[in-house]
Design a protein around this motif. Structure first.
Motif, PDB file in Angstrom:
ATOM      1  N   ALA A   1       0.826  -1.350  -0.041  1.00 11.21           N
ATOM      2  CA  ALA A   1       0.023   0.009  -0.064  1.00 11.21           C
ATOM      3  C   ALA A   1       0.861   1.221   0.079  1.00 11.21           C
ATOM      4  O   ALA A   1       2.234   1.361   0.528  1.00 11.21           O
ATOM      5  N   GLU A   2       0.145   2.401  -0.379  1.00 11.89           N
ATOM      6  CA  GLU A   2       1.079   3.591  -0.194  1.00 11.89           C
ATOM      7  C   GLU A   2       1.336   4.092   0.971  1.00 11.89           C
ATOM      8  O   GLU A   2       0.878   3.471   1.859  1.00 11.89           O
ATOM      9  N   LYS A   3       2.704   4.600   1.117  1.00 11.58           N
ATOM     10  CA  LYS A   3       3.270   5.073   2.316  1.00 11.58           C
ATOM     11  C   LYS A   3       3.903   3.977   3.206  1.00 11.58           C
ATOM     12  O   LYS A   3       4.109   4.296   4.310  1.00 11.58           O
ATOM     13  N   THR A   4       3.676   2.807   2.821  1.00 12.12           N
ATOM     14  CA  THR A   4       4.338   1.605   3.645  1.00 12.12           C
ATOM     15  C   THR A   4       5.937   1.709   3.269  1.00 12.12           C
ATOM     16  O   THR A   4       6.372   1.961   2.245  1.00 12.12           O
ATOM     17  N   LYS A   5       6.568   1.072   4.137  1.00  8.38           N
ATOM     18  CA  LYS A   5       7.889   0.948   4.080  1.00  8.38           C
ATOM     19  C   LYS A   5       8.652  -0.305   4.359  1.00  8.38           C
ATOM     20  O   LYS A   5       7.672  -1.315   4.656  1.00  8.38           O
ATOM     21  N   ARG A   6       9.626  -0.860   3.945  1.00  7.03           N
ATOM     22  CA  ARG A   6      10.212  -1.990   4.012  1.00  7.03           C
ATOM     23  C   ARG A   6      11.574  -1.983   4.596  1.00  7.03           C
ATOM     24  O   ARG A   6      12.485  -1.159   3.916  1.00  7.03           O
ATOM     25  N   GLU A   7      11.894  -2.562   5.787  1.00 10.66           N
ATOM     26  CA  GLU A   7      13.142  -2.475   6.453  1.00 10.66           C
ATOM     27  C   GLU A   7      14.047  -3.490   6.036  1.00 10.66           C
ATOM     28  O   GLU A   7      13.625  -4.845   6.031  1.00 10.66           O
ATOM     29  N   VAL A   8      15.311  -3.493   5.528  1.00 11.12           N
ATOM     30  CA  VAL A   8      16.247  -4.363   5.319  1.00 11.12           C
ATOM     31  C   VAL A   8      17.498  -4.432   5.878  1.00 11.12           C
ATOM     32  O   VAL A   8      18.434  -3.292   5.762  1.00 11.12           O
ATOM     33  N   PRO A   9      17.818  -5.523   6.761  1.00  9.97           N
ATOM     34  CA  PRO A   9      19.362  -5.029   7.338  1.00  9.97           C
ATOM     35  C   PRO A   9      20.418  -5.613   6.335  1.00  9.97           C
ATOM     36  O   PRO A   9      19.968  -6.419   5.159  1.00  9.97           O
ATOM     37  N   ILE A  10      21.566  -4.970   6.277  1.00 12.21           N
ATOM     38  CA  ILE A  10      22.384  -5.256   5.023  1.00 12.21           C
ATOM     39  C   ILE A  10      23.796  -5.432   5.621  1.00 12.21           C
ATOM     40  O   ILE A  10      24.196  -4.990   6.660  1.00 12.21           O
ATOM     41  N   PRO A  11      24.311  -6.645   5.004  1.00  9.45           N
ATOM     42  CA  PRO A  11      25.808  -7.027   5.499  1.00  9.45           C
ATOM     43  C   PRO A  11      26.741  -5.854   5.346  1.00  9.45           C
ATOM     44  O   PRO A  11      26.687  -4.984   4.493  1.00  9.45           O
ATOM     45  N   PRO A  12      27.964  -6.151   6.005  1.00  2.71           N
ATOM     46  CA  PRO A  12      29.043  -5.291   5.999  1.00  2.71           C
ATOM     47  C   PRO A  12      29.507  -4.745   4.598  1.00  2.71           C
ATOM     48  O   PRO A  12      30.152  -3.732   4.533  1.00  2.71           O
ATOM     49  N   VAL A  13      29.287  -5.868   3.691  1.00  2.00           N
ATOM     50  CA  VAL A  13      30.106  -5.913   2.485  1.00  2.00           C
ATOM     51  C   VAL A  13      29.242  -4.489   1.525  1.00  2.00           C
ATOM     52  O   VAL A  13      29.834  -3.718   1.003  1.00  2.00           O
ATOM     53  N   LEU A  14      28.059  -4.627   1.764  1.00  2.32           N
ATOM     54  CA  LEU A  14      27.189  -3.635   1.234  1.00  2.32           C
ATOM     55  C   LEU A  14      27.278  -2.244   1.891  1.00  2.32           C
ATOM     56  O   LEU A  14      27.174  -1.269   1.294  1.00  2.32           O
ATOM     57  N   VAL A  15      27.492  -2.252   3.179  1.00  2.00           N
ATOM     58  CA  VAL A  15      27.746  -1.005   4.071  1.00  2.00           C
ATOM     59  C   VAL A  15      28.690  -0.494   3.266  1.00  2.00           C
ATOM     60  O   VAL A  15      29.013   0.968   3.219  1.00  2.00           O
ATOM     61  N   ARG A  16      29.955  -1.256   3.139  1.00  2.00           N
ATOM     62  CA  ARG A  16      31.074  -0.467   2.682  1.00  2.00           C
ATOM     63  C   ARG A  16      31.225   0.085   1.213  1.00  2.00           C
ATOM     64  O   ARG A  16      31.606   1.061   1.011  1.00  2.00           O
ATOM     65  N   LEU A  17      30.296  -0.610   0.221  1.00  2.00           N
ATOM     66  CA  LEU A  17      30.059  -0.147  -0.884  1.00  2.00           C
ATOM     67  C   LEU A  17      29.155   1.112  -0.669  1.00  2.00           C
ATOM     68  O   LEU A  17      29.573   2.022  -1.491  1.00  2.00           O
ATOM     69  N   LEU A  18      28.110   1.267  -0.164  1.00  2.00           N
ATOM     70  CA  LEU A  18      27.319   2.454   0.107  1.00  2.00           C
ATOM     71  C   LEU A  18      28.105   3.475   0.595  1.00  2.00           C
ATOM     72  O   LEU A  18      28.032   4.734   0.321  1.00  2.00           O
ATOM     73  N   ARG A  19      29.047   3.245   1.652  1.00  2.00           N
ATOM     74  CA  ARG A  19      29.889   4.274   2.512  1.00  2.00           C
ATOM     75  C   ARG A  19      30.859   4.922   1.198  1.00  2.00           C
ATOM     76  O   ARG A  19      30.944   6.223   1.194  1.00  2.00           O
ATOM     77  N   ASP A  20      31.289   4.047   0.556  1.00  2.00           N
ATOM     78  CA  ASP A  20      32.325   4.453  -0.478  1.00  2.00           C
ATOM     79  C   ASP A  20      31.703   5.338  -1.700  1.00  2.00           C
ATOM     80  O   ASP A  20      32.179   6.333  -2.110  1.00  2.00           O
ATOM     81  N   HIS A  21      30.472   4.862  -1.862  1.00  2.00           N
ATOM     82  CA  HIS A  21      29.697   5.479  -2.956  1.00  2.00           C
ATOM     83  C   HIS A  21      29.384   6.834  -2.421  1.00  2.00           C
ATOM     84  O   HIS A  21      29.513   7.878  -3.188  1.00  2.00           O
ATOM     85  N   LEU A  22      28.869   7.037  -1.217  1.00  2.52           N
ATOM     86  CA  LEU A  22      28.499   8.300  -0.679  1.00  2.52           C
ATOM     87  C   LEU A  22      29.612   9.418  -0.532  1.00  2.52           C
ATOM     88  O   LEU A  22      29.684  10.556  -0.767  1.00  2.52           O
ATOM     89  N   LYS A  23      30.932   8.858  -0.313  1.00  5.97           N
ATOM     90  CA  LYS A  23      32.092   9.715  -0.402  1.00  5.97           C
ATOM     91  C   LYS A  23      32.374  10.502  -1.826  1.00  5.97           C
ATOM     92  O   LYS A  23      32.801  11.499  -1.944  1.00  5.97           O
ATOM     93  N   ARG A  24      32.013   9.697  -2.745  1.00  3.48           N
ATOM     94  CA  ARG A  24      32.187  10.241  -4.199  1.00  3.48           C
ATOM     95  C   ARG A  24      31.195  10.652  -5.028  1.00  3.48           C
ATOM     96  O   ARG A  24      31.176  11.348  -5.959  1.00  3.48           O
ATOM     97  N   THR A  25      29.762  10.871  -4.153  1.00  2.25           N
ATOM     98  CA  THR A  25      28.630  11.236  -4.620  1.00  2.25           C
ATOM     99  C   THR A  25      27.967  12.689  -3.908  1.00  2.25           C
ATOM    100  O   THR A  25      28.025  12.451  -2.872  1.00  2.25           O
ATOM    101  N   ASP A  26      27.691  13.670  -4.883  1.00  2.64           N
ATOM    102  CA  ASP A  26      26.901  14.651  -4.051  1.00  2.64           C
ATOM    103  C   ASP A  26      25.462  14.397  -4.196  1.00  2.64           C
ATOM    104  O   ASP A  26      24.765  14.633  -5.143  1.00  2.64           O
ATOM    105  N   THR A  27      24.690  14.019  -3.077  1.00  2.00           N
ATOM    106  CA  THR A  27      23.455  13.817  -2.827  1.00  2.00           C
ATOM    107  C   THR A  27      22.709  15.049  -2.479  1.00  2.00           C
ATOM    108  O   THR A  27      21.457  14.874  -2.264  1.00  2.00           O
ATOM    109  N   ALA A  28      23.241  15.945  -2.084  1.00  2.15           N
ATOM    110  CA  ALA A  28      22.525  17.188  -1.466  1.00  2.15           C
ATOM    111  C   ALA A  28      21.887  17.958  -2.420  1.00  2.15           C
ATOM    112  O   ALA A  28      20.451  18.340  -2.187  1.00  2.15           O
ATOM    113  N   ALA A  29      22.363  18.045  -3.772  1.00  2.40           N
ATOM    114  CA  ALA A  29      21.642  18.656  -4.859  1.00  2.40           C
ATOM    115  C   ALA A  29      20.294  17.971  -5.423  1.00  2.40           C
ATOM    116  O   ALA A  29      20.318  16.678  -5.168  1.00  2.40           O
TER     117      ALA A  29
END
Length: 458
Positions: A325-353
């Motif tokens: 349904a609309e406005k529902t969410k899904r919570e997903v625990p993620i393993p350390p390997v994906l955490v590292r991939l996302l952290r590295d990605h955020l360092k090189r990506t500007d998401t503020a704009a």
């Protein structure tokens, strides 16, 4: 058809079990009824019948319908009904649903015609049906021109009357012919079972709408015996990459296009659909610790569809999570390997704009399949053997999601928890991934051996 003025319309009836409200009437010795979900709808229908009797209209002894209703029924063609159905569904339909509805109707409508004389070329006829007649927004802009206009005129003038689909002497031929057309691709080859099932559902829906409008007494498709191709719901085990293969594929992505490594990692380690990964924003990354597991909360899905089918004019249709349904969410625990991939990605990506998306195309828009698709195929050639490249193994980026779900199930994570993380129901999860679960054969074999050994001792 025999008309009679011997008509009696009774008071509204009520069913206690399902709280339905019914209109009941008699034409000579034949009794008829029509049931509604609300009292107001039933009362409105009864009032219409009463008005017909006051006007002196005759009622058909076979169908129970007044003369005016019968005239309306005979005037409605399949083409007109299909357009009305599209208009009914369009406002709340997802863009992909709009395209699949138009596809099904553009396939079946050329078959439901009174004659094929002077029939336009198939490609021209499909263009007018798919891209104009069954595209409400475009149809609202006005009439087409040229060959498309001529094709439109032809289909309007030669489309079958809807009532013909329920005539006893023609019903079987017409309905079966339409279903057979839905079972073929445009090149004449058999369509996939899932495609046939989807198109048949649209055809059934239009005919059910005809019943709702009193054009047909019952859905004629239910009166015709037709065997559809079986739908293979289980994931083809050959497409599922092993953990080692998945890691090698992701390593090939990281070496070639490091800015897309986290995107593909989300598909595998977080069981995300491509549209969900495309919609990922920094605020969805609830926890990305330096060590240990992280946490994502998914809220959106943006499947790619042609820009002409969305309300925004953009190629991605921003929707809520699939099957949620609309406005529902899904919570997903993620393993350390994906955490590292996302952290590295955020360092090189500007998401503020802009809209804060984590993954973008070369021009700054949402990441599209035309960008990540070729990258994936190049990674397959780099990470897999030539025989594996020719095989279905991880042929699509979506297959990474299949691999991730399979990994979790084979690791012993309970099915309800895997279903929650992947956004499935438990029933669907077990049905789709039943053939991908490993590690149980030895358990059952051992138990059988124990029984056989006990029996032999006795």
């Amino acid at each position: 058809m025999t008309l009679s003025h011997d008509v009696q319309i009774w008071k509204l009836a009520t069913r206690k079990r399902n709280r339905g409200h019914g209109v009941r009437w008699r034409v000579e010795k034949n009794e008829f009824s029509k049931w509604f979900t609300t009292y107001a709808l039933a009362d409105n229908y009864r009032s219409r019948l009463l008005r017909c009797t006051r006007k002196g209209e005759g009622f058909d002894t076979e169908s129970g319908m007044p003369e005016s209703v019968l005239r309306e029924q005979r005037a409605v063609t399949w083409f007109d009904l299909a357009c009305r159905y599209v208009d009914l569904k369009w406002p709340r339909a997802a863009a992909k649903t709009r395209t699949s509805t138009a596809d099904a109707l553009a396939t079946v409508t050329p078959v439901l015609v009174a004659t094929t004389r002077h029939m336009p070329e198939p490609k021209v006829l499909r263009e007018v049906l798919y891209a104009w007649a069954f595209h409400k927004a475009r149809r609202d802009l006005g009439e087409p021109e040229g060959d498309v206009a001529d094709a439109l005129t032809w289909i309007r003038e030669n489309s079958l009357k809807v009532t013909a689909l329920d005539e006893k002497e023609r019903r079987s031929e017409l309905i079966r012919g339409a279903l057979n057309a839905l079972a073929l691709r445009m090149d004449g080859k058999p369509a996939a079972a899932t495609t046939v099932a989807r198109k048949r559902a649209v055809f059934h829906g239009v005919l059910a709408y005809a019943v709702e409008l009193d054009i047909l007494p019952a859905n004629p498709i239910d009166k015709v015996s037709w065997k559809a191709p079986k739908v293979a719901e289980e994931v083809d085990r050959r497409v599922v990459a092993s953990p080692r293969q998945a890691q090698e594929l992701l390593a090939a992505i990281k070496a070639e296009r490091p800015e897309l490594a986290a995107f593909f990692g989300c598909l595998y380690y977080a069981y995300m659909r491509p549209g969900e990964a495309v919609s990922l924003r920094q605020e969805n990354c609830i926890s990305l610790p330096e060590n240990g597991w992280g946490h994502l909360v998914l809220t959106d899905n943006a499947p790619r569809v042609g820009a002409q089918w969305t309300d925004t004019g953009k190629s991605h249709d921003q929707r809520h999570l699939k099957h949620r349904a609309e406005k529902t969410k899904r919570e997903v625990p993620i393993p350390p390997v994906l955490v590292r991939l996302l952290r590295d990605h955020l360092k090189r990506t500007d998401t503020a704009a802009g809209d804060g998306l984590l993954f973008r195309g070369a021009r700054g828009g949402p990441l599209s399949e035309s960008v990540y698709g070729p990258v994936w195929q190049k990674a397959r050639k780099a990470a897999l053997s030539p025989a594996q490249v020719r095989s279905p193994l991880a042929a699509r980026p979506y297959d990474l999601r299949h691999g991730g779900v399979t990994l979790a199930l084979n690791a012993g994570v309970p099915a309800p928890e895997v279903a929650r993380r992947a956004g499935h129901s438990v029933e669907v999860l077990l049905r789709v991934y039943a053939g991908c679960i490993d590690g149980h054969d030895q358990i059952w074999n051992t138990r059988i051996d124990e029984v056989l050994k006990t029996d032999s001792e006795h």
